[in-house]
Design a protein around this motif. Structure first.
Motif, short mmCIF file in Angstrom:
data_model
loop_
_atom_site.label_atom_id
_atom_site.label_comp_id
_atom_site.label_asym_id
_atom_site.label_seq_id
_atom_site.Cartn_x
_atom_site.Cartn_y
_atom_site.Cartn_z
N MET A 1 -12.98 -21.32 49.50
CA MET A 1 -11.51 -21.21 49.38
C MET A 1 -10.75 -22.38 49.12
SD MET A 1 -10.14 -18.04 49.35
CE MET A 1 -11.43 -17.05 48.82
N PRO A 2 -9.64 -22.60 48.59
CA PRO A 2 -9.03 -24.01 48.42
C PRO A 2 -8.12 -24.26 49.69
CG PRO A 2 -7.86 -22.31 47.22
CD PRO A 2 -9.20 -21.38 47.83
N THR A 3 -8.19 -25.52 49.65
CA THR A 3 -7.45 -25.86 50.81
C THR A 3 -6.11 -26.21 50.67
OG1 THR A 3 -7.85 -28.48 50.13
CG2 THR A 3 -9.46 -27.52 51.71
N LYS A 4 -5.25 -26.61 51.25
CA LYS A 4 -3.70 -26.69 51.12
C LYS A 4 -3.50 -27.78 50.21
CE LYS A 4 -2.12 -24.32 55.38
NZ LYS A 4 -1.31 -24.28 56.77
N ALA A 5 -4.37 -29.04 50.52
CA ALA A 5 -4.22 -30.06 49.76
C ALA A 5 -4.85 -29.80 48.27
CB ALA A 5 -5.10 -31.17 50.17
N GLU A 6 -5.62 -28.93 48.06
CA GLU A 6 -6.08 -28.48 46.71
C GLU A 6 -4.90 -27.54 46.04
OE1 GLU A 6 -10.87 -28.70 47.40
OE2 GLU A 6 -9.96 -26.78 47.89
N ILE A 7 -4.36 -26.81 46.77
CA ILE A 7 -3.35 -25.92 46.30
C ILE A 7 -2.05 -26.79 45.85
CG2 ILE A 7 -1.65 -24.05 46.75
CD1 ILE A 7 -3.93 -22.80 48.66
N ALA A 8 -1.59 -27.87 46.72
CA ALA A 8 -0.56 -28.75 46.51
C ALA A 8 -0.89 -29.37 45.22
CB ALA A 8 -0.47 -29.59 47.65
N ALA A 9 -2.04 -29.76 44.80
CA ALA A 9 -2.56 -30.59 43.69
C ALA A 9 -2.27 -29.46 42.33
CB ALA A 9 -4.05 -30.98 43.88
N ILE A 10 -2.61 -28.39 42.57
CA ILE A 10 -2.37 -27.41 41.74
C ILE A 10 -0.87 -27.12 41.19
CG2 ILE A 10 -2.66 -25.05 40.61
CD1 ILE A 10 -4.98 -24.82 42.54
N TYR A 11 -0.11 -27.03 42.34
CA TYR A 11 1.23 -26.82 42.25
C TYR A 11 1.90 -28.03 41.79
CZ TYR A 11 5.89 -25.33 44.17
OH TYR A 11 7.22 -24.92 44.39
N ASP A 12 1.78 -28.95 42.08
CA ASP A 12 2.41 -30.33 41.72
C ASP A 12 1.93 -31.12 40.39
OD1 ASP A 12 4.02 -30.52 43.93
OD2 ASP A 12 2.63 -31.42 45.05
N GLN A 13 0.96 -30.51 39.60
CA GLN A 13 0.56 -31.18 38.47
C GLN A 13 1.81 -30.93 37.36
OE1 GLN A 13 -2.59 -28.80 36.28
NE2 GLN A 13 -2.33 -27.39 37.64
N PRO A 14 1.62 -31.63 36.21
CA PRO A 14 2.74 -31.81 35.35
C PRO A 14 2.91 -30.07 34.90
CG PRO A 14 1.25 -33.61 34.76
CD PRO A 14 0.63 -32.67 36.11
N PHE A 15 3.94 -29.87 34.76
CA PHE A 15 4.55 -28.54 34.58
C PHE A 15 3.75 -27.75 33.36
CE2 PHE A 15 7.51 -25.32 32.85
CZ PHE A 15 7.79 -24.54 33.98
N MET A 16 3.56 -28.47 32.28
CA MET A 16 3.04 -28.08 30.92
C MET A 16 1.72 -27.53 31.38
SD MET A 16 5.43 -27.78 29.26
CE MET A 16 7.07 -28.30 29.50
N ASP A 17 0.95 -28.61 31.99
CA ASP A 17 -0.54 -28.55 32.28
C ASP A 17 -0.71 -27.02 33.25
OD1 ASP A 17 -0.98 -30.62 30.72
OD2 ASP A 17 -1.08 -32.02 32.75
N LEU A 18 0.31 -26.96 34.15
CA LEU A 18 0.32 -25.93 35.11
C LEU A 18 0.36 -24.56 34.46
CD1 LEU A 18 0.50 -24.64 38.02
CD2 LEU A 18 2.78 -25.38 38.19
N VAL A 19 1.40 -24.44 33.63
CA VAL A 19 1.91 -23.26 32.80
C VAL A 19 0.62 -22.88 31.96
CG1 VAL A 19 3.24 -22.04 31.28
CG2 VAL A 19 4.24 -23.43 33.30
N PHE A 20 0.10 -23.74 31.21
CA PHE A 20 -1.18 -23.57 30.33
C PHE A 20 -2.33 -23.14 31.21
CE2 PHE A 20 -4.90 -24.57 27.89
CZ PHE A 20 -4.46 -24.22 26.80
N GLU A 21 -2.69 -23.53 32.27
CA GLU A 21 -3.65 -23.22 33.13
C GLU A 21 -3.49 -21.91 33.62
OE1 GLU A 21 -4.82 -25.98 36.30
OE2 GLU A 21 -6.20 -24.35 36.94
N ALA A 22 -2.31 -21.48 34.09
CA ALA A 22 -1.92 -20.49 34.59
C ALA A 22 -2.07 -19.23 33.59
CB ALA A 22 -0.63 -20.42 35.31
N ALA A 23 -1.56 -19.55 32.34
CA ALA A 23 -1.54 -18.45 31.29
C ALA A 23 -2.96 -18.20 30.93
CB ALA A 23 -0.46 -19.07 30.28
N SER A 24 -3.84 -19.14 30.97
CA SER A 24 -5.51 -19.16 30.49
C SER A 24 -5.87 -18.13 31.48
CB SER A 24 -6.03 -20.44 30.26
OG SER A 24 -5.19 -21.29 29.61
N VAL A 25 -5.71 -18.66 32.56
CA VAL A 25 -6.32 -17.48 33.79
C VAL A 25 -5.55 -15.95 33.66
CG1 VAL A 25 -6.35 -17.13 36.47
CG2 VAL A 25 -6.52 -19.55 35.31
N HIS A 26 -4.32 -15.90 33.19
CA HIS A 26 -3.68 -14.55 33.20
C HIS A 26 -4.67 -13.91 32.13
CE1 HIS A 26 0.20 -12.34 32.58
NE2 HIS A 26 -0.81 -11.64 32.93
N ARG A 27 -4.66 -14.34 30.93
CA ARG A 27 -5.26 -13.81 29.77
C ARG A 27 -6.69 -13.44 30.03
NH1 ARG A 27 -3.04 -14.48 24.49
NH2 ARG A 27 -0.85 -14.83 24.95
#
Ligand code: SAM
Ligand code: DTB
Ligand code: SF4
Length: 330
Positions: A1-27
């Motif tokens: 299970m991810p820690t809060k620090a790991e979640i913060a690292a996902i949340y705070d990454q560059p916006f374009m990288d974050l959305v690309f990763e999320a859209a890939s997981v979604h698909r």
């Protein structure tokens, strides 16, 4: 299970990288061109003993809301028919109670059975429910129970003082134990810090099993409520997308629902939320007590985006002896 620090690292990454990763997981887990529609109805309005500082229905605030006793079954079913005719597949009934009164149970059971008999999924949000009540509702065919954590445990006491975070977690467990699907999410715009958003995501992702549905609300500032009167900052759209994208990465299989606040969102911001992994929304011109986009606006949005409403098949409405919800988990 991810820690809060790991979640913060996902949340705070560059916006374009974050959305690309999320859209890939979604698909990888969902059809990206399909959207689930749920419609709400307030079946018992106002006079709530809780002190949620965002809510129009607390008896403590003067919001000008007209209170209404429990609707009768026919009124509820008539509203469900309208939602179904407009393409909604889940009907969510909300009551402004601290806990479910036993005397309302027979009518609640009839509402669940009636909505299910129409071939819609059923959801209720009634405050604290005990094990016996949860079992009865599950046996009647209640597919989902909505019970939000709203924010982080640390921020919770600044928003609501009449109950604890632990009480919410306990009720979520009661719902799980009764075999129902869990709908649990939160609100952005409660004056919380980024850390609180991370804390909420951490809690949701670390439940024994992640919620099948995760509603993401943006505060609707209602005159007369403490939060509106103290003038909190409106939610930044980019932060909303970051929150949804992080939720999608952490809870790949869950349905993430654009909830309160869509009336104020542009179609373009909603499209960005859908790209980032939201795959459900509340439709119909009213949420519980506040406005929501009309079905026509949402149908037009879907058409512009070339998206489809998800179709479902619900099992027959007969009570099942195991207490498990009859619809497939989502
Ligand atoms: N009384 C029940 C309870 O608190 O669980 C169910 C109804 S309550 C209105 C359901 C959820 O709606 C809340 O947990 C909150 O997340 C959301 N909500 C209520 N008022 C809101 C507002 N003004 N803006 C955004 N979300 C709101
Ligand atoms: C959820 O998370 N949002 C919905 C549903 N679950 C019950 C309710 C939104 C209510 C918005 C304010 C109102 O209409 O009163
Ligand atoms: Fe009552 Fe629910 Fe509103 Fe809180 S959010 S005041 S519990 S209706």
């Amino acid at each position: 299970m991810p820690t809060k620090a790991e979640i913060a690292a996902i949340y705070d990454q560059p916006f374009m990288d974050l959305v690309f990763e999320a859209a890939s997981v979604h698909r990888a887990h969902h059809d990206p061109n399909q959207l689930q529609w749920s419609t709400l109805l307030s079946i018992k309005t106002g006079a709530c003993p809780e002190d949620c500082t965002y809510c129009s229905q607390s008896a403590r605030w003067n919001t000008g809301l007209e209170k209404e006793p429990l609707l009768n079954v026919e009124q509820v079913l008539a509203n469900a028919e309208i939602a179904k005719a407009n393409g909604s597949t889940r009907f969510c009934m909300g009551a402004a109670w601290r806990r479910v009164p036993n005397k309302a149970m027979p009518e609640l059971v009839e509402m669940v059975k009636g909505v299910r008999a129409m071939g819609m999924e059923t959801c209720m949000t009634l405050g604290t429910v005990d094990a016996e009540q949860a079992k009865t509702l599950a046996e009647a065919g209640l597919d989902y129970y909505n019970h939000n954590l709203d924010t982080s445990e640390e921020h919770y006491g600044k928003v609501i003082t009449t109950r604890t975070y632990q009480e919410r977690l306990d009720t979520l467990q009661t719902v799980r134990d009764a075999g129902m699907n869990v709908c649990c999410g939160g609100i952005l715009g409660l004056g919380e810090e980024n850390n609180d958003r991370i804390g909420l995501l951490w809690q949701l992702a670390n439940l024994e099993q992640p919620p099948e549905s995760v509603p993401v609300n943006s505060l609707v500032a209602i005159e007369g409520t403490p939060l509106a009167d103290q003038g909190v900052e409106p939610v930044d759209g980019i932060d909303m997308v970051r929150f949804i994208a992080t939720a999608r990465i952490l809870m790949p299989k869950s349905y993430i629902r654009l909830s309160a606040g869509r009336e104020e969102m542009t179609d373009e911001l909603q499209a960005l939320c859908l790209l980032a992994g939201a795959n459900s929304m509340f439709t119909g011109e009213q949420l519980l007590t506040t406005k929501n986009p009309a079905f026509e606006r949402d149908k037009a949005l879907l058409k512009r985006l070339g998206m489809r409403i998800e179709r479902i098949e619900t099992a027959p409405t007969t009570a099942c002896s195991t207490g498990a919800a009859a619809a497939p988990a989502k």
